[in-house]
Design an enzyme around this catalytic site. Structure first.
Site, PDB file in Angstrom:
ATOM      1  N   SER A 259      18.555  44.842  50.089  1.00  0.00           N
ATOM      2  CA  SER A 259      17.212  45.259  50.469  1.00  0.00           C
ATOM      3  C   SER A 259      16.219  44.153  50.155  1.00  0.00           C
ATOM      4  CB  SER A 259      16.808  46.529  49.701  1.00  0.00           C
ATOM      5  OG  SER A 259      17.733  47.574  49.926  1.00  0.00           O
TER       6      SER A 259
ATOM      7  N   SER B 295      20.059  48.377  54.379  1.00  0.00           N
ATOM      8  CA  SER B 295      19.015  47.568  53.774  1.00  0.00           C
ATOM      9  C   SER B 295      17.717  48.357  53.687  1.00  0.00           C
ATOM     10  CB  SER B 295      18.784  46.288  54.596  1.00  0.00           C
ATOM     11  OG  SER B 295      18.039  45.342  53.866  1.00  0.00           O
TER      12      SER B 295
ATOM     13  N   ASP C  94      14.142  47.790  53.571  1.00  0.00           N
ATOM     14  CA  ASP C  94      13.151  46.740  53.812  1.00  0.00           C
ATOM     15  C   ASP C  94      11.780  47.405  53.913  1.00  0.00           C
ATOM     16  OD1 ASP C  94      15.447  45.263  53.953  1.00  0.00           O
ATOM     17  OD2 ASP C  94      15.389  44.981  56.113  1.00  0.00           O
TER      18      ASP C  94
END
Length: 386
Positions: free
Chosen positions: A265, A303, A305
Site C-alpha cells: 500500500s 494495495s 492507496d
C-alpha cells in the site's frame, strides 16, 4: 543544481529504551542525478509548507520489531486550528480513519498519523489521550467543556519485516512522535511508520518532497509518503525502467510471497499554503495518483492507496459561530498546484527508496535497499542522469 540533504535527529526505541541518533547526511534522489521536474522548496519536504511539522517514533528491537509511527501536524503541535481538507481512495484495501468526517465537514481537525496496519487502533486512541492531556481539543466537535475526536490514522502493512501481531506500538510512542514534531528536514527511509516497509521489491519507507510554484503566487506544495507498494518489474524512475535494469538480488525469506504478487500500500499526504476549499483539496488529493503512476504503480487489488490533502490557509475557518471570511483560489488557477502535487509525490516516493537501508527482520526476511550505483547506471544507459 544538486541539493545536499540533512536529516534531523530521530529517536530509535531499542528494547523500549529511547536513543537519540545524530544527524545523518544521507544522499537523496537528486544527489544521485535523478532529473526531476520543478523547483523544490528549501528543505524539499512537506515542512516547506509554513506551519507544517513532522515527528516520528522508530521501533527497532531484536530480530523482529521493525515498525513505528509518523505524525504530520498541519499547524504544528501547539495549534489546534482545523484546516480544510479532502481525501481520495485510489484503491481501498487499506485504512485511513476519520475520513467520513473529513468528507462531511471539509475539515482535518488534528494531526495525520501513519503506522502499521495492526497499530491503527492504539495510535487513534493515543491521539485522543494526547489531545486530552495537552488541551488541544478538536475545533469542529467541541461543546462547552466536552468534545469528541475522530483522529485521522492511516496504515500500510509491515508484516514481512515486522512482528505485526506483536502490537509493539504503544501510546508512549505516539506521544513521542507528536511531541517531537518540528519543521525543517524530515528523516526518510527506515523511519517512523515507514520503518518496516518495502516498495517495488526493494526497501521502502518514509519519503518527502516539495515544489515551489514558479508563477507569481509563490505557493508551496509538499508531499509525504509511506510507500509499501508495487513490484520490482514495475519500478520506473525518471522514465527509466530501473526495476528491470537492476539484476535480482537474493533475499532471505521464510514466508515470502512470490515477487510478482503486489501486496502493499501507499499513504500520501499533500499539504499546501494555497487557499483551497475542501472540494478543491479533493481534486489535489486525486492528483497524487498521477505522481504514484509515474513511479510505475498500477494500484493492484491488494494495495491500499489512500491520499489526503490539506491547506494551511484560511485560519479560524472552523470557528463555532458567526461568519468566517474565506479566500479561495480560482479553479482556473489550480493547474500549477496539480503539477506540483504530481511532481512532489513522484520525488517523495523515490526519496524514500534512496534513503532506505537494507533491513533484515521477522522470519529472517531481508529487504534489499535500492542500490545507488545500479540506479546511476540505469539512468546513464537511458541518458537520463542529471
Amino acid at each position: 543544481m544538486r541539493m545536499m540533504s540533512w536529516c534531523a535527529p530521530s529517536i530509535i526505541f531499542l528494547f523500549g529504551v529511547a536513543s537519540v541518533l545524530p544527524a545523518q547526511d544521507k544522499p537523496r534522489a537528486r544527489n544521485l542525478g535523478v532529473p526531476f521536474d520543478g523547483t523544490p522548496g528549501p528543505w524539499n519536504a512537506i515542512t516547506d509548507v509554513r506551519g507544517v511539522e513532522v515527528g516520528d517514533s522508530t521501533l527497532i528491537s531484536g530480530d523482529s520489531v521493525r515498525t513505528g509511527v509518523t505524525a504530520i501536524l498541519p499547524r504544528g503541535k501547539r495549534n489546534n486550528d482545523a484546516v480544510f481538507a479532502g481525501w481520495f481512495s485510489q484503491n481501498g484495501d487499506g485504512e485511513m480513519t476519520g475520513t467520513t468526517w473529513v468528507e462531511e465537514s471539509g475539515f482535518l481537525d488534528g494531526p495525520v498519523m501513519i503506522t502499521n496496519t495492526h497499530s491503527v487502533g492504539v495510535v487513534r486512541d493515543a491521539v485522543i489521550a494526547w489531545q486530552v492531556k495537552t488541551g488541544l481539543t478538536p475545533k469542529t466537535n467541541t461543546y462547552g467543556t466536552s468534545f469528541f475526536s475522530l483522529p485521522v490514522v492511516a496504515e500500510t502493512f509491515d508484516g514481512r519485516l515486522n512482528d505485526v501481531n506483536g502490537f509493539h506500538v504503544k501510546p508512549e510512542h505516539v506521544f513521542h512522535a507528536l511531541e517531537a514534531a518540528q519543521t525543517g528536514p524530515v528523516p526518510e527511509g527506515n523511519h517512523g511508520g515507514g520503518t518496516g516497509m518495502r516498495c517495488y521489491g526493494f526497501k521502502g519507507g518514509t519519503g518527502t518532497a516539495s515544489r515551489k510554484l514558479d508563477d507569481h503566487s509563490g505557493y508551496t506544495v509538499g508531499a509525504l509518503v509511506q510507500c509499501n507498494c508495487g513490484t520490482r518489474n514495475q519500478l520506473v524512475i525518471a522514465g527509466v525502467p530501473v526495476g528491470r535494469e537492476i539484476p535480482e538480488t537474493s533475499q532471505r525469506s521464510a514466508a515470502a510471497l512470490p515477487p510478482e504478487v503486489e501486496v502493499g500500500s501507499i499513504i500520501i499526504v499533500v499539504a499546501t499554503d494555497a487557499p483551497l476549499l475542501p472540494q478543491q483539496l479533493k481534486r489535489l488529493a486525486r492528483r497524487a495518483t498521477m505522481g504514484l503512476a509515474r513511479t510505475g504503480s498500477t494500484s493492484g487489488n491488494s494495495s491500499g492507496d489512500i491520499f489526503i490533502a490539506f491547506s494551511t490557509a484560511n485560519p479560524d475557518a472552523a470557528r463555532t459561530a458567526g461568519i468566517a471570511d474565506l479566500k479561495m483560489l480560482s479553479n482556473n488557477e489550480m493547474n500549477g498546484l496539480f503539477t506540483a502535487t504530481v511532481e512532489a509525490t513522484e520525488e517523495a516516493i523515490i526519496n524514500a527508496m534512496v534513503a532506505a537501508e537494507t533491513m533484515t527482520g521477522a522470519n529472517g526476511q531481508t529487504a534489499i535497499a535500492l542500490p545507488h550505483e545500479g540506479l546511476r547506471q540505469a539512468l546513464r544507459k537511458y541518458n537520463r542522469q542529471q
